[in-house]
Design an enzyme around this catalytic site. Structure first.
Site, PDB file in Angstrom:
ATOM      1  N   ASN A  18      -4.385  13.040  23.872  1.00  0.00           N
ATOM      2  CA  ASN A  18      -5.063  12.220  24.877  1.00  0.00           C
ATOM      3  C   ASN A  18      -6.261  13.016  25.380  1.00  0.00           C
ATOM      4  O   ASN A  18      -6.110  13.955  26.155  1.00  0.00           O
ATOM      5  CB  ASN A  18      -4.088  11.901  26.024  1.00  0.00           C
ATOM      6  N   TRP A  19      -7.430  12.600  24.930  1.00  0.00           N
ATOM      7  CA  TRP A  19      -8.639  13.356  25.287  1.00  0.00           C
ATOM      8  C   TRP A  19      -9.162  13.057  26.685  1.00  0.00           C
ATOM      9  O   TRP A  19     -10.101  13.687  27.149  1.00  0.00           O
ATOM     10  CB  TRP A  19      -9.741  13.077  24.256  1.00  0.00           C
ATOM     11  N   LYS A  20      -8.561  12.035  27.316  1.00  0.00           N
ATOM     12  CA  LYS A  20      -9.000  11.649  28.665  1.00  0.00           C
ATOM     13  C   LYS A  20     -10.518  11.448  28.683  1.00  0.00           C
ATOM     14  O   LYS A  20     -11.059  10.979  27.691  1.00  0.00           O
ATOM     15  CB  LYS A  20      -8.521  12.674  29.693  1.00  0.00           C
TER      16      LYS A  20
ATOM     17  N   HIS B  59      -0.526   5.300  32.360  1.00  0.00           N
ATOM     18  CA  HIS B  59      -0.746   6.731  32.630  1.00  0.00           C
ATOM     19  C   HIS B  59      -0.891   6.950  34.136  1.00  0.00           C
ATOM     20  O   HIS B  59      -1.538   6.152  34.832  1.00  0.00           O
ATOM     21  CB  HIS B  59      -1.992   7.224  31.900  1.00  0.00           C
TER      22      HIS B  59
ATOM     23  N   GLU C  42      -2.699   8.821  35.803  1.00  0.00           N
ATOM     24  CA  GLU C  42      -4.080   8.910  36.299  1.00  0.00           C
ATOM     25  C   GLU C  42      -4.654   7.518  36.567  1.00  0.00           C
ATOM     26  O   GLU C  42      -5.550   7.368  37.405  1.00  0.00           O
ATOM     27  CB  GLU C  42      -4.943   9.710  35.300  1.00  0.00           C
TER      28      GLU C  42
ATOM     29  N   GLU D 125       6.054  11.759  31.482  1.00  0.00           N
ATOM     30  CA  GLU D 125       5.073  12.728  31.967  1.00  0.00           C
ATOM     31  C   GLU D 125       5.246  12.922  33.475  1.00  0.00           C
ATOM     32  O   GLU D 125       4.708  12.133  34.267  1.00  0.00           O
ATOM     33  CB  GLU D 125       3.653  12.216  31.706  1.00  0.00           C
TER      34      GLU D 125
ATOM     35  N   GLY E  96      -1.562  18.931  33.693  1.00  0.00           N
ATOM     36  CA  GLY E  96      -2.693  19.813  33.974  1.00  0.00           C
ATOM     37  C   GLY E  96      -2.385  20.985  34.891  1.00  0.00           C
ATOM     38  O   GLY E  96      -3.295  21.700  35.314  1.00  0.00           O
TER      39      GLY E  96
ATOM     40  N   SER F 160       1.215  19.495  30.449  1.00  0.00           N
ATOM     41  CA  SER F 160       1.007  20.938  30.230  1.00  0.00           C
ATOM     42  C   SER F 160       1.641  21.480  28.955  1.00  0.00           C
ATOM     43  O   SER F 160       2.020  22.661  28.924  1.00  0.00           O
ATOM     44  CB  SER F 160       1.493  21.744  31.434  1.00  0.00           C
TER      45      SER F 160
ATOM     46  N   GLY G 156      -2.665  16.565  26.588  1.00  0.00           N
ATOM     47  CA  GLY G 156      -3.997  16.383  27.156  1.00  0.00           C
ATOM     48  C   GLY G 156      -4.888  17.568  26.814  1.00  0.00           C
ATOM     49  O   GLY G 156      -5.391  17.697  25.700  1.00  0.00           O
ATOM     50  N   GLY G 157      -5.045  18.461  27.786  1.00  0.00           N
ATOM     51  CA  GLY G 157      -5.960  19.606  27.665  1.00  0.00           C
ATOM     52  C   GLY G 157      -5.922  20.319  26.326  1.00  0.00           C
ATOM     53  O   GLY G 157      -6.968  20.512  25.686  1.00  0.00           O
TER      54      GLY G 157
HETATM   55  P1  13P Z   1      -2.095  17.956  30.017  1.00  0.00           P
HETATM   56  O1  13P Z   1      -1.522  18.261  28.647  1.00  0.00           O
HETATM   57  O2  13P Z   1      -3.539  18.371  30.148  1.00  0.00           O
HETATM   58  O3  13P Z   1      -1.225  18.445  31.108  1.00  0.00           O
HETATM   59  O4  13P Z   1      -2.134  16.357  30.147  1.00  0.00           O
HETATM   60  C1  13P Z   1      -0.990  15.640  29.868  1.00  0.00           C
HETATM   61  C2  13P Z   1      -1.333  14.199  29.864  1.00  0.00           C
HETATM   62  O5  13P Z   1      -1.642  13.635  30.893  1.00  0.00           O
HETATM   63  C3  13P Z   1      -1.323  13.490  28.588  1.00  0.00           C
HETATM   64  O6  13P Z   1      -1.378  12.124  28.742  1.00  0.00           O
END
Ligand code: 13P
Length: 244
Positions: A11-13, A99, A101, A168, A174, A205, A226-227
């Site tokens: 997930n590149w956000k 999600h 976010e 999640e 993050g 994470s 994500g990251g």
């Molecule tokens: P991180 O891996 O950056 O914590 O993000 C997780 C995430 O929100 C994936 O959808």
């Protein structure tokens, strides 16, 4: 891992541009050589990159997904939005919905439910995110929160075979923190009992350091990352380490 293959979903956000896509050449080469039946890789870039990434991933085993969509079933005057038909038409097979976010921006369970229903109708597979806040965890409300998110989010959806659930915990996203292995095991077991036959991923994470702990949790079907997915080398290392 109980499954035939392990999911690794990137997930590149709100990151990435056309140049960033070059970094995927490494991943494409890596996947070609890797035992194909072991992993399912899915990239979910921002919508600006769906089309170029689809071109790049043609003739690879890597799938494409979007990060969200409008709840509507038709086209309309919705500035800034894209619907699930558009996502399907661009070549994506998946969409991330629910999600945290986006929940933080005001998406509630019934809106997410509508998005899921219409995306399934469009022929997309769903990566349905659920998770508790730190406050809810401290109050020991995790199972109650997840249970509500599941029953509301999947309300009146009988056929759940195209839904993958991603657990999640909001506080793990993050932050560099993850729940204890035993906690993740318990929660995944709980989710699988509630949604029989579902694949359940862990997200929050995931990195090269904690993958050794995470890979030992037998009921986890994969990871939503994500990251660490934005850096091809880190992403490949996480996949390699999962099988070492
Ligand atoms: P991180 O891996 O950056 O914590 O993000 C997780 C995430 O929100 C994936 O959808």
């Amino acid at each position: 891992m109980t499954n035939k293959y392990t999911y690794f979903i990137a997930n590149w956000k709100m990151f990435g541009n056309l140049k960033t896509l070059n970094s995927l050449n490494n991943v494409i080469t890596f996947v070609k050589k890797f035992k194909k039946n072991k992993i399912k890789l899915i990239y979910c870039p921002p919508s600006t990159l769906l089309s170029p990434l689809n071109n790049k991933l043609k003739s690879t085993s890597i799938d494409l997904g979007a990060q969200n969509c409008h709840q509507g079933d038709s086209y309309g005057a919705n500035t800034g939005q894209i619907n699930s038909h558009m996502i399907k038409a661009v070549g994506a097979k998946y969409v991330i919905l629910g999600h945290s976010e986006n929940r933080e921006l005001g998406e509630n369970d019934s809106l997410i439910n509508l998005k899921i229903k219409n995306s399934i109708k469009s022929g997309l597979k769903i990566i349905f995110c659920i998770g508790e806040s730190l406050n809810q965890k401290r109050k020991k409300q995790t199972k109650k929160v997840l249970s509500n998110q599941i029953s509301q989010g999947l309300k009146k959806i009988r056929n759940k075979k195209n839904i993958i659930i991603a657990y999640e915990p909001i506080w793990a996203i993050g932050s560099g923190l993850i729940p204890k292995g035993t906690e993740i095991f318990e929660i995944i077991k709980f989710i699988k009992k509630k949604v029989r036959g579902s694949k359940v991923l862990y997200g929050g994470s995931v990195n090269i350091k904690n993958i050794n702990t995470l890979k030992k949790i037998h009921n986890v079907d994969g990871f939503l990352i994500g990251g660490a997915s934005q850096n091809s080398k880190k992403f490949i290392d996480i996949i390699k380490k999962t099988f070492n």
